[in-house]
Motif scaffolding. Structure first.
Motif, mmCIF file in Angstrom:
data_model
loop_
_atom_site.group_PDB
_atom_site.id
_atom_site.type_symbol
_atom_site.label_atom_id
_atom_site.label_comp_id
_atom_site.label_asym_id
_atom_site.label_seq_id
_atom_site.Cartn_x
_atom_site.Cartn_y
_atom_site.Cartn_z
ATOM 1 N N ARG A 243 -86.023 29.193 -36.613
ATOM 2 C CA ARG A 243 -85.603 29.752 -35.324
ATOM 3 C C ARG A 243 -84.989 31.139 -35.523
ATOM 4 O O ARG A 243 -85.264 32.074 -34.774
ATOM 5 C CB ARG A 243 -84.585 28.831 -34.662
ATOM 6 C CG ARG A 243 -84.082 29.355 -33.323
ATOM 7 C CD ARG A 243 -83.089 28.424 -32.699
ATOM 8 N NE ARG A 243 -81.754 28.591 -33.236
ATOM 9 C CZ ARG A 243 -80.839 29.401 -32.711
ATOM 10 N NH1 ARG A 243 -81.129 30.129 -31.666
ATOM 11 N NH2 ARG A 243 -79.645 29.489 -33.234
ATOM 12 N N HIS B 68 -87.569 33.951 -35.812
ATOM 13 C CA HIS B 68 -88.248 34.572 -34.675
ATOM 14 C C HIS B 68 -87.288 35.018 -33.578
ATOM 15 O O HIS B 68 -87.708 35.633 -32.607
ATOM 16 C CB HIS B 68 -89.357 33.662 -34.120
ATOM 17 C CG HIS B 68 -88.893 32.349 -33.570
ATOM 18 N ND1 HIS B 68 -88.287 32.222 -32.359
ATOM 19 C CD2 HIS B 68 -88.971 31.096 -34.078
ATOM 20 C CE1 HIS B 68 -88.016 30.948 -32.122
ATOM 21 N NE2 HIS B 68 -88.413 30.236 -33.172
ATOM 22 N N MET C 62 -79.505 27.590 -25.563
ATOM 23 C CA MET C 62 -80.456 26.481 -25.401
ATOM 24 C C MET C 62 -80.003 25.273 -26.226
ATOM 25 O O MET C 62 -80.106 24.129 -25.786
ATOM 26 C CB MET C 62 -81.860 26.907 -25.866
ATOM 27 C CG MET C 62 -82.423 28.095 -25.127
ATOM 28 S SD MET C 62 -83.235 27.659 -23.592
ATOM 29 C CE MET C 62 -84.725 26.956 -24.203
ATOM 30 N N HIS C 63 -79.526 25.560 -27.407
ATOM 31 C CA HIS C 63 -79.119 24.453 -28.274
ATOM 32 C C HIS C 63 -77.777 23.867 -27.872
ATOM 33 O O HIS C 63 -77.578 22.660 -27.978
ATOM 34 C CB HIS C 63 -79.121 24.910 -29.733
ATOM 35 C CG HIS C 63 -80.491 24.885 -30.319
ATOM 36 N ND1 HIS C 63 -81.370 25.924 -30.197
ATOM 37 C CD2 HIS C 63 -81.148 23.913 -30.996
ATOM 38 C CE1 HIS C 63 -82.513 25.613 -30.785
ATOM 39 N NE2 HIS C 63 -82.403 24.389 -31.280
ATOM 40 N N ARG D 192 -78.521 21.668 -25.084
ATOM 41 C CA ARG D 192 -79.223 20.455 -25.475
ATOM 42 C C ARG D 192 -78.329 19.515 -26.284
ATOM 43 O O ARG D 192 -78.334 18.312 -26.079
ATOM 44 C CB ARG D 192 -80.457 20.833 -26.298
ATOM 45 C CG ARG D 192 -81.241 19.631 -26.798
ATOM 46 C CD ARG D 192 -82.432 20.080 -27.620
ATOM 47 N NE ARG D 192 -83.036 18.977 -28.341
ATOM 48 C CZ ARG D 192 -83.907 19.126 -29.314
ATOM 49 N NH1 ARG D 192 -84.286 20.341 -29.677
ATOM 50 N NH2 ARG D 192 -84.401 18.085 -29.935
ATOM 51 N N ILE E 68 -91.311 27.627 -24.821
ATOM 52 C CA ILE E 68 -89.862 27.397 -24.891
ATOM 53 C C ILE E 68 -89.581 25.906 -25.051
ATOM 54 O O ILE E 68 -88.738 25.487 -25.870
ATOM 55 C CB ILE E 68 -89.174 27.940 -23.618
ATOM 56 C CG1 ILE E 68 -89.133 29.470 -23.647
ATOM 57 C CG2 ILE E 68 -87.769 27.357 -23.456
ATOM 58 C CD1 ILE E 68 -88.149 30.065 -24.647
ATOM 59 N N CYS F 231 -90.530 24.791 -28.546
ATOM 60 C CA CYS F 231 -89.658 25.339 -29.580
ATOM 61 C C CYS F 231 -88.252 24.748 -29.518
ATOM 62 O O CYS F 231 -87.706 24.313 -30.537
ATOM 63 C CB CYS F 231 -89.597 26.863 -29.442
ATOM 64 S SG CYS F 231 -88.506 27.641 -30.646
ATOM 65 N N TYR F 232 -87.681 24.723 -28.317
ATOM 66 C CA TYR F 232 -86.263 24.375 -28.208
ATOM 67 C C TYR F 232 -85.990 22.932 -27.782
ATOM 68 O O TYR F 232 -84.875 22.458 -27.908
ATOM 69 C CB TYR F 232 -85.569 25.327 -27.235
ATOM 70 C CG TYR F 232 -85.492 26.740 -27.776
ATOM 71 C CD1 TYR F 232 -84.579 27.069 -28.776
ATOM 72 C CD2 TYR F 232 -86.342 27.738 -27.310
ATOM 73 C CE1 TYR F 232 -84.507 28.355 -29.283
ATOM 74 C CE2 TYR F 232 -86.281 29.021 -27.800
ATOM 75 C CZ TYR F 232 -85.362 29.329 -28.792
ATOM 76 O OH TYR F 232 -85.307 30.606 -29.302
ATOM 77 N N ARG F 233 -86.986 22.279 -27.264
ATOM 78 C CA ARG F 233 -86.779 20.885 -26.875
ATOM 79 C C ARG F 233 -87.435 19.929 -27.863
ATOM 80 O O ARG F 233 -86.945 18.841 -28.098
ATOM 81 C CB ARG F 233 -87.333 20.614 -25.465
ATOM 82 C CG ARG F 233 -86.598 21.359 -24.380
ATOM 83 C CD ARG F 233 -85.215 20.749 -24.146
ATOM 84 N NE ARG F 233 -84.535 21.377 -23.016
ATOM 85 C CZ ARG F 233 -83.668 22.382 -23.122
ATOM 86 N NH1 ARG F 233 -83.388 22.890 -24.315
ATOM 87 N NH2 ARG F 233 -83.073 22.885 -22.064
ATOM 88 N N LEU G 17 -92.403 33.799 -27.110
ATOM 89 C CA LEU G 17 -91.036 33.266 -27.110
ATOM 90 C C LEU G 17 -90.025 34.363 -26.795
ATOM 91 O O LEU G 17 -89.079 34.153 -26.024
ATOM 92 C CB LEU G 17 -90.720 32.646 -28.483
ATOM 93 C CG LEU G 17 -91.309 31.267 -28.761
ATOM 94 C CD1 LEU G 17 -91.187 30.926 -30.251
ATOM 95 C CD2 LEU G 17 -90.599 30.202 -27.926
#
Lengths: 380, 201
Positions: free
Chosen positions: A5, A8, A21-22, A25, B146, B149-151, B174
């Motif tokens: 991650r 990129h 985002m993390h 989540r 997205i 990648c993130y979920r 992305l």
């Protein structure tokens, strides 16, 4: 989130959105609270341990309290950088040891030889410590004079055997031998991750592998910390779990005022493990070994936790006051304590492994305060 | 943050003072909770996930130890993040010798995190909700990458295979998606601020 991650997400804005985002989540309010609570619990334990160190430290507490003191690797990183490889190993071991699971540890305690006798004949105690969690624990010890001690707790009943083979109940919150239990009641074997954090904070560490083993040698750095003088950790390759931990208590040059083990007074009193746990005749007469004696003191004698005062922070002498001594001198103490992870037979303990072998016949009565059984000597 | 200038009763050793009421550790815990998500966001932006929890705990521990030195005129969150930043730098020096995160990026992350200092925990969680809304409004091709990648934590190569694009194209997609999300969040933030201002006025 993987390292990829970060590959990129090339700009700070990218990183920030990715981080959000993390957080969205993973880092729920509950998880954040859990992380904070965990940290603060460690800090509280450290504070409590620090306070108790000022009055109740002897050879056993360094090992045990090591398990209760906060993980302070952060402080280590900031103030006293360790060799990177050893530090990384230590951290990996911490992560590995924070995972739950059934485990068995082989224990070996070696007491000082009496003057004029060789180390080879030094009294010993060996046994196993089986742990499922902090309410399912079973300790079995056999002393070099043949005496045995078994103690367990199965989530409901806390019990101990007597020398006569009786099963006695003890209060569920009764302290265990202090080399496996912290002043806060945590088990060393359960809290190996905290022990490792403590090592990171108070010890100078270095890799000391001789043949590619993952081995860390730790020498006490903070003289105010009253832990063992030297610790050697052998990690399991791959898993990084602690396979073996050897705690060596200080030499004569390190007086109690420095927080190490007291100057050796060989031949004085009983080895502390016996004092703590063995079901010798005297303890049998009092119904239990020392752990239960302590609990009885607490429950029946009203001493309660913290355990009986043993003297000031300097721990400056035999028995350190408070009536904890015997024969006018401090009890002998093990020179080394070794904890080695071994396989759990069959992969898991039987459901009733931690339960008393039979219904306890009575409560363990308190022994006379400060009294204890004789040392584990073959000639006694 | 409701109380950035805590009245922490500490002994010289940093041990909570005895006495009735919440001790220093309780107050400290409340403060850290208040800033927990933002500190985690800062760490997640700065180091790999595998190091986040450790550094979080390290930061809390160091903060506790240094609490007597805390200047109460400064925001607690910024002070806590300053400690975390030192840990991030130290972590980077130990773990990322091969591919260190650029200083400029870390500085920019720091500045980005500073923007969150003025708000409180609820406000930050509100942003996370808006983030979700913004993701859901992305065009399909962007939302898909997205999501993967993130979920789903799918590697870029896997995403590329799934969507029938090459790796560089996915990285670009992305990046654009994140830029769209950022722009969306700023718009929503502006609306929220206007609403607040309007209500105040």
């Amino acid at each position: 989130m993987t390292d990829e991650r970060l590959d990129h997400e090339e700009t700070a804005d990218d990183r920030w959105i990715g981080a959000m985002m993390h957080v969205q989540r993973f880092d729920t309010p509950e998880r954040v609270d859990m992380l904070v609570d965990r940290s603060v619990r460690s800090l509280r334990a450290e504070s409590v341990a620090a306070r108790r160190r000022t009055r109740a430290w002897d050879w056993r507490t360094p090992v045990a309290a090591a398990a209760s003191i906060a993980i302070v690797v952060g402080a280590t990183l900031v103030f006293s950088p360790q060799p990177a490889s050893a530090d990384s190993l230590l951290r990996a071991a911490q992560v590995a040891e924070s995972r739950p699971g059934e485990r068995r540890f082989a224990l070996t305690l070696v007491f000082p030889a009496r003057p004029g006798e060789s180390e080879a004949t030094a009294p010993r105690a060996t046994g196993t410590l089986d742990v499922r969690d902090d309410t399912h624990v079973r300790l079995e010890l056999t002393f070099s004079d043949g005496r045995t001690m078994v103690r367990g707790i199965d989530g409901r009943t806390s019990w101990v055997n007597s020398a006569d083979g009786e099963i006695l109940s003890v209060p569920s919150d009764a302290p265990w031998p202090r080399f496996i239990e912290t002043p806060e009641g945590d088990f060393l074997a359960d809290r190996m991750d905290a022990v490792l954090g403590d090592i990171g904070a108070n010890y100078e560490i270095a890799r000391c592998s001789t043949s590619g083993e993952e081995r860390i040698c730790a020498s006490i750095m903070d003289r105010g910390f009253r832990g063992p003088e030297n610790i050697v950790l052998t990690l399991e390759p791959g898993s990084h779990r602690v396979q073996r931990a050897e705690f060596t208590f200080g030499g004569p040059e390190r007086g109690r005022g420095h927080g190490g083990m007291p100057p050796k007074r060989r031949g004085e009193g009983a080895p502390a493990m016996i004092d703590e746990a063995a079901s010798s005749k005297p303890t049998a007469e009092t119904g239990s070994g020392r752990p239960d004696a302590r609990s009885a003191q607490r429950g029946g004698g009203g001493a309660g936790r913290p355990r009986p005062e043993r003297g000031p922070a300097t721990l400056a002498g035999p028995s350190t006051g408070g009536g904890g001594g015997r024969e006018g001198g401090r009890r002998a103490e093990p020179r080394t304590v070794t904890i080695e992870r071994v396989d759990v037979p069959g992969g898991a303990f039987a459901d009733n492994w931690f339960a008393p072998p039979s219904t306890p016949v009575r409560m363990a009565p308190p022994p006379p305060r400060g009294d204890g059984p004789p040392p584990p000597r073959g000639d006694e | 943050m409701s109380d950035s200038r805590p009245n922490l009763r500490l002994t010289g050793s940093g041990i909570p003072a005895a006495g009735p009421g919440p001790d220093a550790a309780d107050v400290f815990a409340i403060l850290v909770r208040e800033h927990g998500e933002r500190l985690l966001a800062y760490l997640r932006a700065s180091v790999p996930s595998s190091a986040v929890d450790d550094l979080f705990q390290d930061a809390v521990t160091v903060a506790w130890r240094r609490l007597p030195d805390y200047d109460r005129t400064r925001p607690f969150g910024a002070w806590l993040r300053g400690i975390a930043r030192n840990l991030v730098l130290d972590h980077r020096s130990r773990m990322y010798r091969e591919r260190p995160t650029d200083d400029a990026i870390l500085d920019a992350i720091e500045r980005r995190a500073e923007k969150e200092d003025s708000g409180d925990r609820e406000e930050f969680r509100g942003k996370l909700t808006r983030l979700d809304e913004c993701v859901s409004r992305l065009p399909d091709e962007y939302r898909t990458v997205i999501h993967m990648c993130y979920r789903l934590d799918a590697p870029v190569a896997t995403i590329a295979k799934e969507v029938g694009a090459n790796i560089e194209a996915v990285k670009k997609r992305l990046q654009r998606a994140r830029a769209m999300i950022a722009a969306c969040m700023e718009r929503k933030q502006g609306v929220a601020d206007d609403g607040t201002t309007g209500a105040t006025a």
